[in-house]
Motif scaffolding. Structure first.
Motif, PDB file in Angstrom:
ATOM      1  N   MET A   1       7.572  -3.119 -39.835  1.00 36.70           N
ATOM      2  CA  MET A   1       6.888  -1.833 -39.759  1.00 36.70           C
ATOM      3  C   MET A   1       7.305  -1.039 -38.518  1.00 36.70           C
ATOM      4  N   PHE A   2       7.437  -1.722 -37.383  1.00 36.17           N
ATOM      5  CA  PHE A   2       7.717  -1.022 -36.125  1.00 36.17           C
ATOM      6  C   PHE A   2       9.153  -1.182 -35.642  1.00 36.17           C
ATOM      7  N   ALA A   3      10.045  -1.731 -36.492  1.00 33.92           N
ATOM      8  CA  ALA A   3      11.433  -1.954 -36.096  1.00 33.92           C
ATOM      9  C   ALA A   3      12.135  -0.692 -35.595  1.00 33.92           C
ATOM     10  N   PRO A   4      11.930   0.499 -36.199  1.00 34.14           N
ATOM     11  CA  PRO A   4      12.641   1.697 -35.711  1.00 34.14           C
ATOM     12  C   PRO A   4      12.271   2.094 -34.281  1.00 34.14           C
ATOM     13  N   TRP A   5      11.147   1.588 -33.764  1.00 31.34           N
ATOM     14  CA  TRP A   5      10.716   1.970 -32.418  1.00 31.34           C
ATOM     15  C   TRP A   5      10.847   0.836 -31.398  1.00 31.34           C
ATOM     16  N   ILE A   6      11.336  -0.309 -31.814  1.00 31.76           N
ATOM     17  CA  ILE A   6      11.453  -1.451 -30.905  1.00 31.76           C
ATOM     18  C   ILE A   6      12.845  -1.459 -30.291  1.00 31.76           C
ATOM     19  N   PRO A   7      12.953  -1.374 -28.957  1.00 32.56           N
ATOM     20  CA  PRO A   7      14.276  -1.397 -28.311  1.00 32.56           C
ATOM     21  C   PRO A   7      15.063  -2.641 -28.705  1.00 32.56           C
ATOM     22  N   ILE A   8      16.355  -2.492 -28.763  1.00 31.72           N
ATOM     23  CA  ILE A   8      17.310  -3.529 -29.164  1.00 31.72           C
ATOM     24  C   ILE A   8      17.260  -3.735 -30.679  1.00 31.72           C
ATOM     25  N   ILE A   9      16.051  -3.964 -31.244  1.00 30.75           N
ATOM     26  CA  ILE A   9      15.950  -4.157 -32.698  1.00 30.75           C
ATOM     27  C   ILE A   9      16.451  -2.923 -33.429  1.00 30.75           C
ATOM     28  N   ASN A  10      16.106  -1.730 -32.911  1.00 28.71           N
ATOM     29  CA  ASN A  10      16.522  -0.511 -33.596  1.00 28.71           C
ATOM     30  C   ASN A  10      17.999  -0.212 -33.397  1.00 28.71           C
ATOM     31  N   ARG A  11      18.698  -1.010 -32.578  1.00 28.24           N
ATOM     32  CA  ARG A  11      20.138  -0.814 -32.398  1.00 28.24           C
ATOM     33  C   ARG A  11      20.960  -1.719 -33.298  1.00 28.24           C
ATOM     34  N   ILE A  12      20.309  -2.675 -33.956  1.00 27.49           N
ATOM     35  CA  ILE A  12      21.044  -3.628 -34.797  1.00 27.49           C
ATOM     36  C   ILE A  12      21.859  -2.932 -35.882  1.00 27.49           C
ATOM     37  N   PRO A  13      21.342  -1.893 -36.556  1.00 30.97           N
ATOM     38  CA  PRO A  13      22.179  -1.222 -37.564  1.00 30.97           C
ATOM     39  C   PRO A  13      23.462  -0.630 -36.999  1.00 30.97           C
ATOM     40  N   ARG A  14      23.457  -0.269 -35.723  1.00 28.21           N
ATOM     41  CA  ARG A  14      24.689   0.249 -35.127  1.00 28.21           C
ATOM     42  C   ARG A  14      25.658  -0.886 -34.792  1.00 28.21           C
ATOM     43  N   TRP A  15      25.117  -2.044 -34.424  1.00 29.80           N
ATOM     44  CA  TRP A  15      25.973  -3.187 -34.113  1.00 29.80           C
ATOM     45  C   TRP A  15      26.497  -3.866 -35.376  1.00 29.80           C
ATOM     46  N   ILE A  16      25.693  -3.843 -36.427  1.00 36.05           N
ATOM     47  CA  ILE A  16      26.105  -4.411 -37.713  1.00 36.05           C
ATOM     48  C   ILE A  16      26.047  -3.274 -38.742  1.00 36.05           C
ATOM     49  N   PRO A  17      27.048  -2.446 -38.781  1.00 33.65           N
ATOM     50  CA  PRO A  17      26.977  -1.191 -39.565  1.00 33.65           C
ATOM     51  C   PRO A  17      27.171  -1.380 -41.064  1.00 33.65           C
ATOM     52  N   LEU A  18      26.240  -2.066 -41.688  1.00 31.68           N
ATOM     53  CA  LEU A  18      26.330  -2.227 -43.137  1.00 31.68           C
ATOM     54  C   LEU A  18      26.172  -0.897 -43.863  1.00 31.68           C
ATOM     55  N   TYR A  19      25.485   0.043 -43.198  1.00 31.48           N
ATOM     56  CA  TYR A  19      25.274   1.324 -43.852  1.00 31.48           C
ATOM     57  C   TYR A  19      26.588   2.043 -44.119  1.00 31.48           C
ATOM     58  N   LYS A  20      27.633   1.746 -43.326  1.00 35.79           N
ATOM     59  CA  LYS A  20      28.931   2.397 -43.545  1.00 35.79           C
ATOM     60  C   LYS A  20      29.567   1.917 -44.837  1.00 35.79           C
ATOM     61  N   ILE A  21      29.266   0.686 -45.235  1.00 33.26           N
ATOM     62  CA  ILE A  21      29.776   0.190 -46.513  1.00 33.26           C
ATOM     63  C   ILE A  21      29.038   0.873 -47.662  1.00 33.26           C
ATOM     64  N   ILE A  22      27.743   1.027 -47.487  1.00 33.97           N
ATOM     65  CA  ILE A  22      26.946   1.654 -48.543  1.00 33.97           C
ATOM     66  C   ILE A  22      27.358   3.115 -48.750  1.00 33.97           C
ATOM     67  N   TYR A  23      27.604   3.819 -47.635  1.00 34.32           N
ATOM     68  CA  TYR A  23      27.946   5.236 -47.700  1.00 34.32           C
ATOM     69  C   TYR A  23      29.438   5.470 -47.442  1.00 34.32           C
ATOM     70  N   ARG A  24      30.272   4.505 -47.861  1.00 34.42           N
ATOM     71  CA  ARG A  24      31.705   4.591 -47.582  1.00 34.42           C
ATOM     72  C   ARG A  24      32.343   5.816 -48.232  1.00 34.42           C
ATOM     73  N   GLN A  25      31.903   6.207 -49.413  1.00 30.87           N
ATOM     74  CA  GLN A  25      32.491   7.374 -50.065  1.00 30.87           C
ATOM     75  C   GLN A  25      32.189   8.649 -49.284  1.00 30.87           C
ATOM     76  N   TYR A  26      30.987   8.712 -48.723  1.00 29.06           N
ATOM     77  CA  TYR A  26      30.632   9.890 -47.936  1.00 29.06           C
ATOM     78  C   TYR A  26      31.498   9.981 -46.688  1.00 29.06           C
ATOM     79  N   TYR A  27      31.670   8.857 -45.988  1.00 27.12           N
ATOM     80  CA  TYR A  27      32.483   8.886 -44.772  1.00 27.12           C
ATOM     81  C   TYR A  27      33.947   9.160 -45.101  1.00 27.12           C
ATOM     82  N   ALA A  28      34.406   8.679 -46.255  1.00 23.89           N
ATOM     83  CA  ALA A  28      35.779   8.968 -46.661  1.00 23.89           C
ATOM     84  C   ALA A  28      35.964  10.454 -46.948  1.00 23.89           C
ATOM     85  N   SER A  29      34.958  11.084 -47.522  1.00 21.35           N
ATOM     86  CA  SER A  29      35.064  12.504 -47.851  1.00 21.35           C
ATOM     87  C   SER A  29      34.996  13.394 -46.622  1.00 21.35           C
ATOM     88  N   THR A  30      34.409  12.893 -45.532  1.00 21.31           N
ATOM     89  CA  THR A  30      34.282  13.712 -44.314  1.00 21.31           C
ATOM     90  C   THR A  30      35.281  13.313 -43.242  1.00 21.31           C
TER      91      THR A  30
END
Length: 378
Positions: free
Chosen positions: A321-350
């Motif tokens: 519930m509070f992960a987006p506001w917890i220091p370090i925890i909220n940085r995990i998506p940047r360290w493990i960028p799985l979202y780039k795989i999910i949105y790979r077509q968008y990043y390829a288009s830009t």
């Protein structure tokens, strides 16, 4: 005052657009999860082995544990468990709230005992007296009416004292006289000279009082199946509450022996290792995994269940519930960028910069009418 026109999200969006097939995405997700579940079940699923265990009788797949099975397979364990139930010396007898008033039994965390707090507010929600509920009451109802010897034994035992009220503390269930009888008989049952059949017990003569008659009657009603019916009985037309039978069975050793043999013990991820229905309760991996943490000392931690419950609140509820506001925890998506795989077509288009906005083929919305009622220009 001019009326402000509402913006149409599809007509005013200037970013990139692409088609999205929700049906296709959902189908792919279902197939992928199904394949992963089948793979996990083939690697870690429990066998369809019935109630088989080392040294035990053959058991057909799907056979359920029952008092009759217990009596036929290991009457010694059933008899010794029944004696301990009379003395309130089993796990259930000394559990404390919500089952009984046994003091000092509640689990605690930094001095706080949630079970005692709940008891103070709601009382005992499931009061149990192991001597009466598991032995004396079923023997009195099922065996005593057709056997004067059993009826006399139960009357003599009750006359010796002891508290048979629901939820009585473990130390009050058996009187000193009853405790003497029970201790003597327990030693006789554990001796190598004791002989057992599903309906009889043979031990050397001793000062056991009426206990041997009561325990033999317990084995008899287990053997004819009436004890199982007693535990399943309810004032409702259909009953699915198996709490009483389950607690009685779990106080013995055969129940745990079979669970360990089937790989569903507490230290074997047993909560999520369901028999016969693959892949089991896979969504309980977090809860079951807590019991495997060595730091919690699962083998010798009197507060283990409470510790696991608190960790579940922390990791299963508060942290997500509070992960987006917890220091370090909220940085995990940047360290493990799985979202780039999910949105790979968008990043390829830009990659070469923001794409040009597509020109909408829909006509522009008409301008708003003037508030004074005059004709719309144009």
């Amino acid at each position: 005052m001019a009326t402000r026109a509402k913006r149409h999200p599809l007509r005013t969006w200037q970013g990139p657009e692409r088609r999205y097939d929700l049906i296709a995405e959902g189908t792919i997700a279902v197939i992928l999860v199904a394949v992963l579940c089948i793979l996990a079940a083939s690697l870690w699923g429990s066998p369809d082995g019935g109630l088989t265990y080392p040294g035990g009788p053959k058991s057909p797949a799907g056979q359920a544990f029952s008092a009759k099975y217990w009596d036929v397979s290991d009457p010694s364990d059933l008899a010794q468990t029944a004696v301990q139930e009379l003395a309130a010396g089993t796990t259930t007898g000394g559990y404390g709230p919500p089952f009984n008033q046994t003091s000092g039994a509640s689990q605690e965390f930094i001095g706080i005992k949630p079970a005692e707090i709940a008891k103070a507010i709601f009382g005992l929600t499931l009061p149990i007296n192991t001597a009466n509920d598991f032995v004396l009451a079923p023997v009195s109802q099922l065996a005593a009416p057709s056997s004067p010897v059993v009826a006399a034994a139960v009357s003599r035992y009750k006359a010796a004292g002891g508290d048979l009220s629901p939820g009585a503390a473990a130390g009050q269930v058996a009187s000193s006289q009853q405790t003497t009888w029970l201790n003597n008989y327990a030693k006789a049952l554990a001796a190598s000279s004791a002989k057992f059949t599903p309906t009889s017990i043979t031990v050397p003569a001793g000062k056991y009082g009426p206990v041997p008659v009561i325990i033999t009657a317990e084995l008899a009603i287990a053997n004819n199946g009436s004890l199982d019916g007693y535990f399943q009985g309810s004032q409702q037309q259909l009953s699915t509450n198996t709490s009483m039978a389950t607690m009685f069975f779990s106080d013995g050793t055969l129940w745990e022996t079979i669970a360990e043999a089937q790989g569903v013990g507490g230290d074997q991820w047993g909560v999520m290792n369901e028999l016969w229905n693959y892949p089991g309760q896979v969504w309980l991996w977090l809860y079951s995994g807590m019991y495997q943490i060595p730091a919690l000392n699962p083998s010798n931690n009197a507060n283990l269940d409470l510790d696991v419950g608190l960790l579940m609140i922390l990791f299963g509820f508060l942290l997500p519930m509070f992960a987006p506001w917890i220091p370090i925890i909220n940085r995990i998506p940047r360290w493990i960028p799985l979202y780039k795989i999910i949105y790979r077509q968008y990043y390829a288009s830009t990659a070469g910069g923001p794409p040009a906005a597509e020109v909408s083929s829909e006509p522009a919305p008409p301008p708003p009418a003037p508030p004074d009622g005059s004709p719309t220009p144009g």
